[in-house]
Motif scaffolding. Structure first.
Motif, PDB file in Angstrom:
ATOM      1  N   GLY A  85      35.054   0.803 -27.407  1.00 13.49           N
ATOM      2  CA  GLY A  85      35.848   2.218 -27.196  1.00 13.49           C
ATOM      3  C   GLY A  85      35.903   2.831 -28.390  1.00 13.49           C
ATOM      4  O   GLY A  85      35.823   2.340 -29.461  1.00 13.49           O
ATOM      5  N   ASP A 120      35.122  11.354 -24.816  1.00 11.97           N
ATOM      6  CA  ASP A 120      36.468  11.703 -24.646  1.00 11.97           C
ATOM      7  C   ASP A 120      37.297  10.815 -25.328  1.00 11.97           C
ATOM      8  O   ASP A 120      36.753   9.594 -25.886  1.00 11.97           O
ATOM      9  CB  ASP A 120      36.734  11.915 -23.152  1.00 11.97           C
ATOM     10  CG  ASP A 120      36.324  10.585 -22.085  1.00 11.97           C
ATOM     11  OD1 ASP A 120      36.634   9.553 -22.798  1.00 11.97           O
ATOM     12  OD2 ASP A 120      36.325  11.151 -21.191  1.00 11.97           O
ATOM     13  N   MET A 121      38.721  10.635 -25.120  1.00 11.85           N
ATOM     14  CA  MET A 121      39.679   9.905 -25.660  1.00 11.85           C
ATOM     15  C   MET A 121      39.290   8.102 -25.379  1.00 11.85           C
ATOM     16  O   MET A 121      39.560   7.499 -25.789  1.00 11.85           O
ATOM     17  CB  MET A 121      40.899  10.399 -25.511  1.00 11.85           C
ATOM     18  CG  MET A 121      41.468  11.477 -26.188  1.00 11.85           C
ATOM     19  SD  MET A 121      41.347  11.433 -28.098  1.00 11.85           S
ATOM     20  CE  MET A 121      43.121  10.417 -28.090  1.00 11.85           C
ATOM     21  N   LYS A 122      38.803   8.093 -24.016  1.00 14.14           N
ATOM     22  CA  LYS A 122      38.363   6.759 -23.657  1.00 14.14           C
ATOM     23  C   LYS A 122      37.034   6.233 -23.849  1.00 14.14           C
ATOM     24  O   LYS A 122      36.905   4.971 -23.566  1.00 14.14           O
ATOM     25  CB  LYS A 122      38.699   6.713 -21.981  1.00 14.14           C
ATOM     26  CG  LYS A 122      40.049   7.170 -21.533  1.00 14.14           C
ATOM     27  CD  LYS A 122      40.150   7.142 -19.902  1.00 14.14           C
ATOM     28  CE  LYS A 122      41.734   7.348 -19.715  1.00 14.14           C
ATOM     29  NZ  LYS A 122      41.647   7.287 -18.122  1.00 14.14           N
ATOM     30  N   GLY A 123      36.077   7.178 -24.540  1.00 16.09           N
ATOM     31  CA  GLY A 123      34.738   6.808 -24.778  1.00 16.09           C
ATOM     32  C   GLY A 123      33.991   6.974 -23.998  1.00 16.09           C
ATOM     33  O   GLY A 123      32.842   6.349 -23.732  1.00 16.09           O
ATOM     34  N   SER A 129      31.113   2.494 -16.820  1.00 17.48           N
ATOM     35  CA  SER A 129      32.499   2.101 -17.528  1.00 17.48           C
ATOM     36  C   SER A 129      31.840   1.441 -18.950  1.00 17.48           C
ATOM     37  O   SER A 129      32.473   0.757 -19.517  1.00 17.48           O
ATOM     38  CB  SER A 129      33.210   1.212 -16.786  1.00 17.48           C
ATOM     39  OG  SER A 129      33.728   1.631 -15.695  1.00 17.48           O
ATOM     40  N   VAL A 131      32.012   2.249 -21.995  1.00 14.95           N
ATOM     41  CA  VAL A 131      32.679   3.262 -23.030  1.00 14.95           C
ATOM     42  C   VAL A 131      32.230   2.758 -24.428  1.00 14.95           C
ATOM     43  O   VAL A 131      32.435   1.493 -24.715  1.00 14.95           O
ATOM     44  CB  VAL A 131      34.208   3.502 -22.811  1.00 14.95           C
ATOM     45  CG1 VAL A 131      34.523   4.056 -21.229  1.00 14.95           C
ATOM     46  CG2 VAL A 131      34.683   1.886 -22.987  1.00 14.95           C
ATOM     47  N   ASP A 133      32.358   4.383 -28.933  1.00 17.86           N
ATOM     48  CA  ASP A 133      32.989   5.302 -29.888  1.00 17.86           C
ATOM     49  C   ASP A 133      31.982   6.455 -30.023  1.00 17.86           C
ATOM     50  O   ASP A 133      30.522   6.252 -29.738  1.00 17.86           O
ATOM     51  CB  ASP A 133      33.309   4.588 -31.239  1.00 17.86           C
ATOM     52  CG  ASP A 133      34.613   5.294 -31.841  1.00 17.86           C
ATOM     53  OD1 ASP A 133      34.917   6.415 -31.613  1.00 17.86           O
ATOM     54  OD2 ASP A 133      35.156   4.521 -32.712  1.00 17.86           O
ATOM     55  N   ASP A 139      39.859  15.286 -26.982  1.00 18.73           N
ATOM     56  CA  ASP A 139      40.797  15.295 -26.044  1.00 18.73           C
ATOM     57  C   ASP A 139      40.827  16.220 -24.945  1.00 18.73           C
ATOM     58  O   ASP A 139      41.408  17.366 -24.975  1.00 18.73           O
ATOM     59  CB  ASP A 139      42.257  15.500 -26.854  1.00 18.73           C
ATOM     60  CG  ASP A 139      43.694  15.028 -25.992  1.00 18.73           C
ATOM     61  OD1 ASP A 139      43.506  14.939 -24.907  1.00 18.73           O
ATOM     62  OD2 ASP A 139      44.513  14.671 -26.594  1.00 18.73           O
TER      63      ASP A 139
END
Length: 213
Positions: A85, A120-123, A129, A131, A133, A139
């Motif tokens: 992430g 997004d902020m969660k990757g 799932s 996720v 970088d 955000d």
């Protein structure tokens, strides 16, 4: 496809560097198969953030099949289970991008592509799932806030100073005994300028002297 879209170029592999040169030998070594292939796409993941040096496999492939280009087609940070992430402000991830781009190019890659430019902020979002970088983290809850990660600036550095049509030139990076030389690559740009990209992955700053023969 060839008749309707003659400008389309087809890449084989689009997977880990560790599969080279074996896959290239199999596909490009077959005259019937090779005529449909223009280049070889490679990922960085099997190198586990480039702790395994597999860059030389690109050169092996180029030397065997110099008429087929090599391109980095997928990469991201934050994909490993213990570092998954986004990590806002982590500059080591940008350094890894710089290391991978530079060494791919030094071993005959003609380009390099990120997997996701914005997440997004969660990757995510990601249905599996998976996720990771990205160079830009948005955000989505705030709606008007985004963060430029270190990877954004490393990608931007190459993109700004190495325009399309540039030709790689030989660079020898040297250092005193017991000190590892900094990684470097050089280019001749279409307007005749010489560009040198130098990567210092040390914690300390160093003087770097340039000699052009």
């Amino acid at each position: 496809l060839e008749a309707d879209h003659p400008d389309v170029q087809i890449m084989m592999l689009d997977d880990q560097r560790s599969h080279l040169p074996t896959w290239a030998n199999t596909v490009l070594g077959d005259e019937e198969a090779a005529k449909y292939v223009d280049g070889v796409g490679v990922h960085w993941y099997a190198a586990v953030e480039d702790k395994r040096n597999l860059f030389g496999r690109l050169t092996e492939t180029h030397d065997a099949f110099p008429d087929h280009f090599i391109m980095g087609t997928e990469a991201c940070e934050g994909y490993l289970p213990w570092s998954q992430g986004p990590r806002l402000g982590d500059y080591t991830r940008g350094e890894t991008y710089g290391h991978d781009i530079l060494n791919d190019i030094e071993n005959w890659a003609v380009g390099w592509t990120d997997w996701n430019i914005v997440l997004d902020m969660k990757g995510g979002p990601n249905w599996a799932s998976n996720v990771v970088d990205a160079p830009i983290i948005a955000d989505t809850d705030a709606g008007d806030t985004f963060y430029k990660q270190s990877m954004y600036y490393y990608l931007g550095h190459f993109s700004k100073f190495v325009p399309p049509g540039s030709k790689r030139i030989k660079v020898e990076s040297q250092a005193p005994t017991l000190v590892a030389p900094m990684e470097a690559t050089g280019f001749l740009t279409p307007d005749g300028s010489i560009v040198l990209v130098v990567l210092n992955r040390d914690l300390a700053g160093h003087k770097y002297y340039l000699e052009v023969p």
